[in-house]
Design an enzyme around this catalytic site. Sequence first.
Site, PDB file in Angstrom:
ATOM      1  N   MET A   1     -11.315  -0.576  32.355  1.00  0.00           N
ATOM      2  CA  MET A   1     -12.218  -0.091  33.403  1.00  0.00           C
ATOM      3  C   MET A   1     -11.946   1.394  33.688  1.00  0.00           C
ATOM      4  O   MET A   1     -12.872   2.169  33.924  1.00  0.00           O
ATOM      5  CB  MET A   1     -12.036  -0.897  34.695  1.00  0.00           C
TER       6      MET A   1
ATOM      7  N   ASN B   1      -9.595  -5.356  29.271  1.00  0.00           N
ATOM      8  CA  ASN B   1     -10.411  -4.426  30.052  1.00  0.00           C
ATOM      9  C   ASN B   1      -9.869  -3.019  29.902  1.00  0.00           C
ATOM     10  O   ASN B   1      -8.669  -2.810  29.705  1.00  0.00           O
ATOM     11  CB  ASN B   1     -10.431  -4.822  31.538  1.00  0.00           C
TER      12      ASN B   1
ATOM     13  N   GLY C   1      -0.315 -12.931  36.226  1.00  0.00           N
ATOM     14  CA  GLY C   1      -0.571 -12.836  34.790  1.00  0.00           C
ATOM     15  C   GLY C   1      -0.944 -14.174  34.185  1.00  0.00           C
ATOM     16  O   GLY C   1      -0.073 -15.011  33.940  1.00  0.00           O
TER      17      GLY C   1
ATOM     18  N   CYS D   1      -1.075   0.323  35.403  1.00  0.00           N
ATOM     19  CA  CYS D   1      -2.300   0.259  34.600  1.00  0.00           C
ATOM     20  C   CYS D   1      -1.975   0.825  33.208  1.00  0.00           C
ATOM     21  O   CYS D   1      -1.440   1.932  33.111  1.00  0.00           O
ATOM     22  CB  CYS D   1      -3.424   1.059  35.264  1.00  0.00           C
TER      23      CYS D   1
HETATM   24  O1  RRO Z   1      -9.060  -0.114  36.331  1.00  0.00           O
HETATM   25  C1  RRO Z   1      -8.469  -0.506  35.308  1.00  0.00           C
HETATM   26  O2  RRO Z   1      -8.870  -0.213  34.163  1.00  0.00           O
HETATM   27  C2  RRO Z   1      -7.248  -1.321  35.378  1.00  0.00           C
HETATM   28  C3  RRO Z   1      -6.257  -1.160  36.316  1.00  0.00           C
HETATM   29 BR1  RRO Z   1      -6.430   0.022  37.745  1.00  0.00          BR
HETATM   30  C4  RRO Z   1      -5.054  -1.903  36.213  1.00  0.00           C
HETATM   31  O3  RRO Z   1      -4.106  -1.788  37.004  1.00  0.00           O
HETATM   32  N1  RRO Z   1      -4.927  -2.750  35.180  1.00  0.00           N
HETATM   33  C5  RRO Z   1      -5.911  -2.924  34.256  1.00  0.00           C
HETATM   34  O4  RRO Z   1      -5.755  -3.728  33.321  1.00  0.00           O
HETATM   35  N2  RRO Z   1      -7.072  -2.211  34.382  1.00  0.00           N
END
Ligand code: RRO
Length: 295
Positions: A74, A72, A239, A127
């Site tokens: 995000m 991801n 995890g 993140c």
């Molecule tokens: O929002 C994200 O893209 C995200 C967060 Br905050 C995080 O702590 N870990 C991650 O894999 N994606």
Amino acid sequence: MIRLKTGSVTAGGVQMDNHLVLAAGILGTTGASLARVLSTGAGAVVTKSIGPYPHEGHPGPCFCEIKGGLINAMGLPNPSKDFLTELGPVNGRPVIASVFGGSPSEFREVASWFKGMVSGIELNLSCPHAEGYGAAIGVDPEMVESCTKAVKSLGMPVWVKLTPNVTDITRCGVAAERGGADGIVAINTVKAMRISTDLRRPVLGNRFGGLSGPAVFPIAVRCVYELYDACSIPVIGCGGVSSAHDVVEMMMAGASAVQIGSAVIHDRDIFRSIYDTLYAADGVPPDEIVGCAHG
Ligand code: RRO
């Protein structure tokens, strides 16, 4: 398989109904979805990470499924302070607010919004794809210590979620402990990418993202094991956990509680099924299991 004795649990200063915790980022954006996860057997839930300003996140695609996991990017989408209005349905339940900031004072400011409304705060210092936030500052032990100290001064239980994308995760764990953390969460996602061979371009809009799911489970177990040896505060494992067996393995590595994230995407009732397999009234006292793999 080993079964654990039923009963309430305290880990890192947070009282929970059992050892199973919803990880930050999955189904944590609304009070209704947090309440639903609690009703399906989670012992506690962590919200999506909330930051100092509203943020839409990275351009899409934000998500891709791979063999053994998900990547991801995000990009920390969140409504900032407006998220507080979501907490009504989970008032009084074991909820941990995940917060992020770009400095100790931003972390403190965001965490202060939640005072009296949640059971604890989880600092997102991990993140892997956020400029100026998350792992961008969480790879620096001095920054980990200062952010932890700033939030701890609010008088709430503080968990610090660490990145595995470092040479030695224990340096950040020890720094969190020095800053007064009540618990360490290991791990956030592993920095990763895929490339579309048709388009000759990265799959994700942000190019890089974070890998989660079963593929990262052995990395998480290794990090929990190392942190258990290096630190005196509880470690919360996170995890790639997707079964009761994984929970027991993580606890044997040293986890006092275990977070579940990606596995919820494919099975909304995973907490109930893991709970039913894991616990029994005549089970083993969990204290006998936590860290028992250490010689
Ligand atoms: O929002 C994200 O893209 C995200 C967060 Br905050 C995080 O702590 N870990 C991650 O894999 N994606």
